[in-house]
Scaffold this motif. Structure first.
Motif, PDB file in Angstrom:
ATOM      1  N   LEU A  64       0.828  -1.024  -0.054  1.00  0.00           N
ATOM      2  CA  LEU A  64       0.033   0.031   0.175  1.00  0.00           C
ATOM      3  C   LEU A  64       0.929   1.229  -0.040  1.00  0.00           C
ATOM      4  N   ALA A  65       1.894   1.318   0.627  1.00  0.00           N
ATOM      5  CA  ALA A  65       2.990   2.312   0.936  1.00  0.00           C
ATOM      6  C   ALA A  65       3.530   2.721  -0.616  1.00  0.00           C
ATOM      7  N   LEU A  66       3.617   1.604  -1.400  1.00  0.00           N
ATOM      8  CA  LEU A  66       4.264   1.733  -2.660  1.00  0.00           C
ATOM      9  C   LEU A  66       3.353   2.217  -3.543  1.00  0.00           C
ATOM     10  N   ALA A  67       2.011   1.785  -3.606  1.00  0.00           N
ATOM     11  CA  ALA A  67       0.721   1.991  -4.547  1.00  0.00           C
ATOM     12  C   ALA A  67       0.504   3.396  -4.318  1.00  0.00           C
ATOM     13  N   LEU A  68       0.492   4.101  -2.704  1.00  0.00           N
ATOM     14  CA  LEU A  68       0.263   5.393  -2.653  1.00  0.00           C
ATOM     15  C   LEU A  68       1.270   6.257  -3.213  1.00  0.00           C
ATOM     16  N   ALA A  69       2.620   5.896  -3.146  1.00  0.00           N
ATOM     17  CA  ALA A  69       3.506   6.596  -3.818  1.00  0.00           C
ATOM     18  C   ALA A  69       3.425   6.949  -5.196  1.00  0.00           C
ATOM     19  N   ALA A  70       2.810   5.792  -6.025  1.00  0.00           N
ATOM     20  CA  ALA A  70       2.843   5.889  -7.426  1.00  0.00           C
ATOM     21  C   ALA A  70       1.819   6.764  -7.512  1.00  0.00           C
ATOM     22  N   MET A  71       0.423   6.451  -6.904  1.00  0.00           N
ATOM     23  CA  MET A  71      -0.700   7.526  -7.220  1.00  0.00           C
ATOM     24  C   MET A  71      -0.430   8.765  -6.828  1.00  0.00           C
ATOM     25  N   GLY A  72       0.386   8.928  -5.973  1.00  0.00           N
ATOM     26  CA  GLY A  72       0.370  10.502  -5.486  1.00  0.00           C
ATOM     27  C   GLY A  72       1.387  11.059  -6.396  1.00  0.00           C
ATOM     28  N   LEU A  73       2.433  10.362  -7.045  1.00  0.00           N
ATOM     29  CA  LEU A  73       3.134  11.270  -8.126  1.00  0.00           C
ATOM     30  C   LEU A  73       2.362  11.317  -9.518  1.00  0.00           C
ATOM     31  N   LEU A  74       1.407  10.480  -9.752  1.00  0.00           N
ATOM     32  CA  LEU A  74       0.548  10.538 -10.731  1.00  0.00           C
ATOM     33  C   LEU A  74      -0.437  11.852 -10.653  1.00  0.00           C
TER      34      LEU A  74
END
Length: 108
Positions: free
Chosen positions: A88-98
């Motif tokens: 989830l931490a990795l997915a949130l970072a990816a979505m946040g960068l998008l």
């Protein structure tokens, strides 16, 4: 403020992934030297962009204070997510960068 948070969270995540232990835990393999350097550069670059976002939005006085608060909040979020929900931490970072370009341009 949202843009600062998204950029700093992405930066801290990239710096976290530049460490072999966290990279192996999250992605299942050790990073190459080239990938580690790229992640470090990306992490520090994103933290620099979050500083730029803070200063551009509120000036040097209030911007630096807000930036320090956002740095602590984003690091705290990452530290609490990594042991319990690393994917989830990795997915949130990816979505946040998008989502961060929209937040930078004032659509937050």
């Amino acid at each position: 403020m949202l843009a600062m948070f998204l950029l700093s969270y992405g930066g801290f995540t990239a710096l976290c992934l530049s460490m072999a232990r966290h990279h192996d835990d999250l992605l299942g393999r050790k990073p190459s030297l080239r990938r580690r350097r790229g992640l470090k550069l990306a992490g520090w670059g994103l933290l620099g962009l979050s500083l730029w976002s803070a200063v551009a939005g509120k000036g040097w006085g209030a911007g630096l204070v807000d930036w320090c608060a956002v740095l602590m909040a984003s690091a705290l979020a990452l530290v609490f997510l990594l042991p319990y929900r690393p994917r989830l931490a990795l997915a949130l970072a990816a979505m946040g960068l998008l989502a961060s370009p929209a937040a930078v341009w004032g659509l937050n």
